[in-house]
Write an enzyme that holds these catalytic residues in place. Sequence first.
Site, PDB file in Angstrom:
ATOM      1  N   ASP A   7       0.848  -1.191   0.000  1.00 46.97           N
ATOM      2  CA  ASP A   7       0.000   0.000   0.000  1.00 46.97           C
ATOM      3  C   ASP A   7       0.884   1.242   0.000  1.00 46.97           C
ATOM      4  O   ASP A   7       2.047   1.205   0.412  1.00 46.97           O
ATOM      5  CB  ASP A   7      -0.939   0.021   1.215  1.00 46.97           C
ATOM      6  CG  ASP A   7      -1.928   1.183   1.135  1.00 46.97           C
ATOM      7  OD1 ASP A   7      -2.304   1.572   0.013  1.00 46.97           O
ATOM      8  OD2 ASP A   7      -2.306   1.725   2.195  1.00 46.97           O
ATOM      9  N   SER A   8       0.277   2.346  -0.420  1.00 48.18           N
ATOM     10  CA  SER A   8       0.992   3.621  -0.392  1.00 48.18           C
ATOM     11  C   SER A   8       1.217   4.081   1.053  1.00 48.18           C
ATOM     12  O   SER A   8       2.119   4.877   1.308  1.00 48.18           O
ATOM     13  CB  SER A   8       0.183   4.672  -1.143  1.00 48.18           C
ATOM     14  OG  SER A   8      -1.114   4.774  -0.578  1.00 48.18           O
ATOM     15  N   TYR A  39      -0.375   8.660  -2.764  1.00 50.64           N
ATOM     16  CA  TYR A  39      -0.123   8.453  -4.188  1.00 50.64           C
ATOM     17  C   TYR A  39      -1.256   9.066  -5.027  1.00 50.64           C
ATOM     18  O   TYR A  39      -1.098   9.282  -6.219  1.00 50.64           O
ATOM     19  CB  TYR A  39      -0.106   6.951  -4.516  1.00 50.64           C
ATOM     20  CG  TYR A  39       1.131   6.181  -4.107  1.00 50.64           C
ATOM     21  CD1 TYR A  39       2.128   6.730  -3.300  1.00 50.64           C
ATOM     22  CD2 TYR A  39       1.298   4.871  -4.547  1.00 50.64           C
ATOM     23  CE1 TYR A  39       3.240   5.985  -2.948  1.00 50.64           C
ATOM     24  CE2 TYR A  39       2.415   4.126  -4.212  1.00 50.64           C
ATOM     25  CZ  TYR A  39       3.381   4.675  -3.408  1.00 50.64           C
ATOM     26  OH  TYR A  39       4.479   3.929  -3.066  1.00 50.64           O
ATOM     27  N   CYS A  70      -3.600  -0.975  -2.548  1.00 52.18           N
ATOM     28  CA  CYS A  70      -3.797   0.423  -2.929  1.00 52.18           C
ATOM     29  C   CYS A  70      -4.537   0.499  -4.270  1.00 52.18           C
ATOM     30  O   CYS A  70      -4.050  -0.012  -5.285  1.00 52.18           O
ATOM     31  CB  CYS A  70      -2.423   1.075  -3.063  1.00 52.18           C
ATOM     32  SG  CYS A  70      -2.491   2.799  -3.564  1.00 52.18           S
ATOM     33  N   ASN A  71      -5.694   1.145  -4.265  1.00 48.81           N
ATOM     34  CA  ASN A  71      -6.476   1.262  -5.506  1.00 48.81           C
ATOM     35  C   ASN A  71      -5.772   2.128  -6.531  1.00 48.81           C
ATOM     36  O   ASN A  71      -5.828   1.866  -7.730  1.00 48.81           O
ATOM     37  CB  ASN A  71      -7.853   1.857  -5.204  1.00 48.81           C
ATOM     38  CG  ASN A  71      -8.784   0.854  -4.571  1.00 48.81           C
ATOM     39  OD1 ASN A  71      -9.646   0.292  -5.219  1.00 48.81           O
ATOM     40  ND2 ASN A  71      -8.603   0.586  -3.280  1.00 48.81           N
ATOM     41  N   GLU A 155      -5.843  10.031   8.133  1.00 48.17           N
ATOM     42  CA  GLU A 155      -4.411  10.047   8.470  1.00 48.17           C
ATOM     43  C   GLU A 155      -4.098  11.051   9.582  1.00 48.17           C
ATOM     44  O   GLU A 155      -3.144  10.886  10.319  1.00 48.17           O
ATOM     45  CB  GLU A 155      -3.582  10.420   7.228  1.00 48.17           C
ATOM     46  CG  GLU A 155      -3.721   9.451   6.065  1.00 48.17           C
ATOM     47  CD  GLU A 155      -2.727   8.298   6.118  1.00 48.17           C
ATOM     48  OE1 GLU A 155      -1.717   8.417   6.812  1.00 48.17           O
ATOM     49  OE2 GLU A 155      -2.989   7.278   5.444  1.00 48.17           O
ATOM     50  N   CYS A 183     -10.957   2.914  -2.589  1.00 46.44           N
ATOM     51  CA  CYS A 183      -9.742   3.433  -1.953  1.00 46.44           C
ATOM     52  C   CYS A 183      -9.542   2.657  -0.655  1.00 46.44           C
ATOM     53  O   CYS A 183     -10.520   2.347   0.038  1.00 46.44           O
ATOM     54  CB  CYS A 183      -9.913   4.928  -1.670  1.00 46.44           C
ATOM     55  SG  CYS A 183      -8.581   5.627  -0.687  1.00 46.44           S
ATOM     56  N   THR A 184      -8.277   2.378  -0.350  1.00 49.68           N
ATOM     57  CA  THR A 184      -7.951   1.599   0.858  1.00 49.68           C
ATOM     58  C   THR A 184      -8.626   2.120   2.127  1.00 49.68           C
ATOM     59  O   THR A 184      -9.027   1.346   2.985  1.00 49.68           O
ATOM     60  CB  THR A 184      -6.431   1.672   1.133  1.00 49.68           C
ATOM     61  OG1 THR A 184      -6.005   3.025   0.957  1.00 49.68           O
ATOM     62  CG2 THR A 184      -5.649   0.731   0.259  1.00 49.68           C
ATOM     63  N   HIS A 185      -8.681   3.462   2.231  1.00 50.37           N
ATOM     64  CA  HIS A 185      -9.125   4.058   3.488  1.00 50.37           C
ATOM     65  C   HIS A 185     -10.641   4.095   3.666  1.00 50.37           C
ATOM     66  O   HIS A 185     -11.127   4.203   4.776  1.00 50.37           O
ATOM     67  CB  HIS A 185      -8.638   5.504   3.585  1.00 50.37           C
ATOM     68  CG  HIS A 185      -7.166   5.660   3.761  1.00 50.37           C
ATOM     69  ND1 HIS A 185      -6.254   5.167   2.862  1.00 50.37           N
ATOM     70  CD2 HIS A 185      -6.451   6.278   4.736  1.00 50.37           C
ATOM     71  CE1 HIS A 185      -5.027   5.477   3.269  1.00 50.37           C
ATOM     72  NE2 HIS A 185      -5.120   6.154   4.399  1.00 50.37           N
TER      73      HIS A 185
HETATM   74  N1  DGL Z   1      -3.935   3.836  -0.930  1.00 44.99           N
HETATM   75  C1  DGL Z   1      -4.596   4.848  -1.738  1.00 44.99           C
HETATM   76  C2  DGL Z   1      -5.730   4.207  -2.534  1.00 44.99           C
HETATM   77  O1  DGL Z   1      -6.259   3.169  -2.197  1.00 44.99           O
HETATM   78  C3  DGL Z   1      -5.111   5.983  -0.875  1.00 44.99           C
HETATM   79  C4  DGL Z   1      -4.019   6.809  -0.272  1.00 44.99           C
HETATM   80  C5  DGL Z   1      -3.139   7.506  -1.302  1.00 44.99           C
HETATM   81  O2  DGL Z   1      -3.631   8.431  -1.985  1.00 44.99           O
HETATM   82  O3  DGL Z   1      -2.013   7.088  -1.433  1.00 44.99           O
HETATM   83  O4  DGL Z   1      -6.111   4.736  -3.558  1.00 44.99           O
END
Ligand code: DGL
Length: 264
Positions: A7-8, A39, A70-71, A155, A183-185
């Site tokens: 993941d980012s 990201y 991470c999407n 975050e 998105c992960t979050h």
């Molecule tokens: N992990 C990113 C996603 O799932 C979200 C956080 C980021 O922008 O890096 O898209």
Amino acid sequence: MKIGIFDSGLGGLIITHSLIQALPQYDYLYFGDTARVPYGNRSQQTVYEFTKQGIEYLFEQDCELIIVACNTASADALRRLQQSYLPEHYPNRRILGVLIPAAEAAVAATTNQRVGVLATTSTIMSKAFEREIHKLDPDIDIMGQPAPLLVPLIENGGEQWAPPIIKSYLEPLAGCDTIILGCTHYPYFKDIIRDQVGEGVAVISQDEIVPAKLADYLKRHSELEQRLSQNRTRRYQVTDLTDDAVRLADELVGDDPELTQITL
Ligand code: DGL
């Protein structure tokens, strides 16, 4: 050999937690690029370069299979990694993303053929969800809505300000009977989102669907499954370690995971 999760940052811990609950026997290595998160507002090329470095690291640590949680990375980098990088460098290993399971679940759920996607700006711009959904059903209308404020709220401990922001992000998706949290979050806010959209709208949350998809994948690829070690170890590595990261990791995984810092 382990299962790697890329993941980012730390949002991928939500899906990691559900993977570990569903498939506890395996060894997991989580890698979060916390020094370079987010990201979601970067260019496709930069996301590709960062993702490749993380993937390379996880393969060097003996991961047999990597889930790109991470999407944004799944949208911007996964296909290129699977088609070019993997055959050349690690032809027997696998990298899986989280977009296709969500797209499949959305196609199965929609009855009015209108699907909304909440995701980072980069994921929406990539049109990756649109591509995957249209492979399954070209007649579905897709409405993409970037929701860039949600990640920083989580975050930075600003969750209490989320409900009105979520409401304004959901407004353009009115009329969709299915919404993908891309998105992960965002699973962090799934109860608020479900409350706001009401029972008639299916909310697709990857933490609820990816574990079963992985279990099914491992069943169908027994040669790969047999190479996975089963000692129930969990390691969590990040590229920057702060007090906030420790607090957030504890909140997302629940059992005070020990984060260690690594350099790529
Ligand atoms: N992990 C990113 C996603 O799932 C979200 C956080 C980021 O922008 O890096 O898209």
